[in-house]
Design an enzyme around this catalytic site. Structure first.
Site, PDB file in Angstrom:
ATOM      1  N   ASP A 187      -6.943   0.915   0.912  1.00 52.74           N
ATOM      2  CA  ASP A 187      -7.036   1.600   2.887  1.00 52.74           C
ATOM      3  C   ASP A 187      -8.151   1.193   2.709  1.00 52.74           C
ATOM      4  OD1 ASP A 187      -8.388   3.095   1.468  1.00 52.74           O
ATOM      5  OD2 ASP A 187      -7.191   5.502   2.406  1.00 52.74           O
TER       6      ASP A 187
ATOM      7  N   LYS B  11       0.638  -1.217  -0.198  1.00 46.55           N
ATOM      8  CA  LYS B  11      -0.064  -0.648   0.517  1.00 46.55           C
ATOM      9  C   LYS B  11       0.984   1.317   0.103  1.00 46.55           C
ATOM     10  CE  LYS B  11      -1.956   1.907   4.051  1.00 46.55           C
ATOM     11  NZ  LYS B  11      -2.877   2.069   4.929  1.00 46.55           N
TER      12      LYS B  11
END
Ligand code: SF4
Length: 258
Positions: free
Chosen positions: A170, A152
């Site tokens: 997310d 991420k």
């Protein structure tokens, strides 16, 4: 609220040449209908949030990397309060590599999990100096090998500091794309791939920002503001939150998070 009913007879959107209409999807609509609906939703999100951007303040790839590490389990607003002094004191990878742990911990204490984050920043500085000449690498394979950097964070870096298209999954992004019915995957890497197949790569970075902005301002985890939502007509989860416009309007959080 009226629903859009995509017509599979319409031409495929550009960039989706081989979209088999018979393939089914999480919502039961055809694959082609899903692509069309997803792109209509995104066009509306682009109108609603033309200036969506990473809400962490930074001027260099290293600053964004540090800010993103600090943002774990912490608000962007809090991180933005801490980073000006931090960036002034530690201007490069060498400075983090040779930092005194106690000093670093003290400066980032308010972001939470400060011992683990200090570890990451010390290790990050050392790894950048040892392996990359003090520079932040601009590719996924090298980024994910750095301390404190997962997929991420690497995608945040690639999309926002290096201009490489990337989808950042997310908690907001995952929740919204499942509510949109774009995928039913839970695993962030699978979500990334599933959503990536619906859009051309040039849209990936801004798509990530705009979906997250909508999640922060309108489509909240507990009570989404469905009755005041600009993309409700393309959302199969309409009704998960209040549909009355006045009630939903009170749930909006249209302020800056930076
Ligand atoms: S209609 Fe409701 S669930 Fe769907 S995107 Fe809007 S706020 Fe979220």
């Amino acid at each position: 609220m009226p629903r859009d009913t995509p017509d599979a007879r319409d031409a495929a959107p550009s960039g989706t040449a081989a979209v088999p209409a018979e393939n089914t999807t999480p919502t039961g609509e055809s694959r082609l209908a899903l692509v069309r609906r997803a792109r209509k939703t995104y066009r509306k999100l682009s109108e609603l949030y033309p200036d969506a951007h990473a809400e962490l303040n930074f001027t260099t790839p290293l600053e964004l990397l540090v800010a993103t590490i600090l943002s774990a389990q912490c608000t962007d607003k809090r991180v933005n309060q801490v980073t000006p002094a931090l960036f002034a004191r530690y201007p490069d990878a060498e400075a983090y590599a040779s930092a005194r742990r106690e000093d670093l911990e003290e400066m980032i204490r308010s972001t939470g999990f400060f011992r683990a984050k200090a570890n990451s920043l010390l290790g990050l500085g050392q790894a950048l100096c040892e392996r990359h000449g003090g520079e932040v690498p601009g590719n996924l394979a090298d980024l994910v090998k750095l301390p404190g950097v997962g997929r991420k964070t690497a995608n945040v870096l690639l999309g926002n500091a290096f201009g490489v298209p990337g989808i950042t999954v997310d908690t907001h992004f995952g929740r919204l794309v499942r509510r949109f019915g774009w995928t039913d995957e839970q695993d962030p890497v699978k979500v990334e791939h599933a959503v990536g197949e619906l859009f051309p790569p040039k849209d990936w970075t801004m798509l990530s920002h705009r979906v997250v902005w909508h999640g922060r301002r309108v489509c909240h985890a507990r009570r989404p503001a469905c009755g005041a939502c600009g993309v409700a007509q393309w959302c199969p989860s309409f009704g998960e939150g209040p549909t009355d416009p006045a009630t939903a309007g009170k749930l909006l959080r249209m302020r800056s998070f930076a």
